[in-house]
Scaffold this motif. Structure first.
Motif, short mmCIF file in Angstrom:
data_model
loop_
_atom_site.label_atom_id
_atom_site.label_comp_id
_atom_site.label_asym_id
_atom_site.label_seq_id
_atom_site.Cartn_x
_atom_site.Cartn_y
_atom_site.Cartn_z
N GLU A 123 -6.95 1.79 6.02
CA GLU A 123 -5.49 1.36 5.89
C GLU A 123 -5.12 0.78 7.31
O GLU A 123 -4.36 -0.17 7.31
N HIS A 141 -4.50 -1.29 0.87
CA HIS A 141 -3.51 -1.26 0.82
C HIS A 141 -3.21 0.27 0.04
O HIS A 141 -3.67 0.71 -0.97
N GLU A 150 -0.28 2.52 -2.02
CA GLU A 150 0.81 2.23 -2.76
C GLU A 150 1.35 3.64 -3.44
O GLU A 150 0.75 4.06 -3.96
N TYR A 182 -4.60 2.81 -4.44
CA TYR A 182 -5.33 2.07 -3.35
C TYR A 182 -5.85 0.74 -3.90
O TYR A 182 -6.42 0.75 -4.79
N THR A 242 -6.70 -5.45 0.40
CA THR A 242 -5.58 -6.51 0.69
C THR A 242 -6.28 -7.85 0.90
O THR A 242 -7.63 -7.65 0.41
#
Length: 109
Positions: free
Chosen positions: A59, A65, A67, A78, A81
């Motif tokens: 990360e 990413h 969330e 997860y 990106t």
């Protein structure tokens, strides 16, 4: 990795994705976002502590990413990106090479 000078692109790529687990995590997240428990089951052999550490590093480097869905019970997903997807795409030929040569690699003493 901050402030480090790399000798070449391969050196930089290995620095971002180095370690035993990051490639497996990237591969597991390649299809769809996963919750922590799903990811732990998908990456066989990884401990909960190691998965947490690796996800934090990924990360921080912008590969993954995280969330948080504010609900009860809390839900965290997860996903990769764009940066993570591009690394996953670059790793695909290496994985194919490994599959092609798996028997030979397993026979190495």
């Amino acid at each position: 990795m901050k402030g480090r000078t790399y000798t070449c692109g391969l050196d930089a790529a290995i620095a971002v994705m180095g370690g035993k687990w990051k490639g497996l995590i990237l591969f597991s997240l390649g299809e769809a976002p996963l919750r922590f428990g799903e990811l732990r089951r998908a990456v066989a052999g990884i401990s909960e502590r190691m998965l947490i550490l690796q996800l934090r590093e990924m990360e921080a480097s912008g590969l993954v990413h995280r969330e948080v869905h504010h609900q009860v019970p809390p839900k965290v997903e997860y996903s990769l990106t764009e940066f993570g997807r591009s690394l996953n795409a670059a790793m695909a030929p290496l994985g194919e090479w490994g599959e092609t040569h798996l028997e030979r690699i397993e026979a190495i003493p």
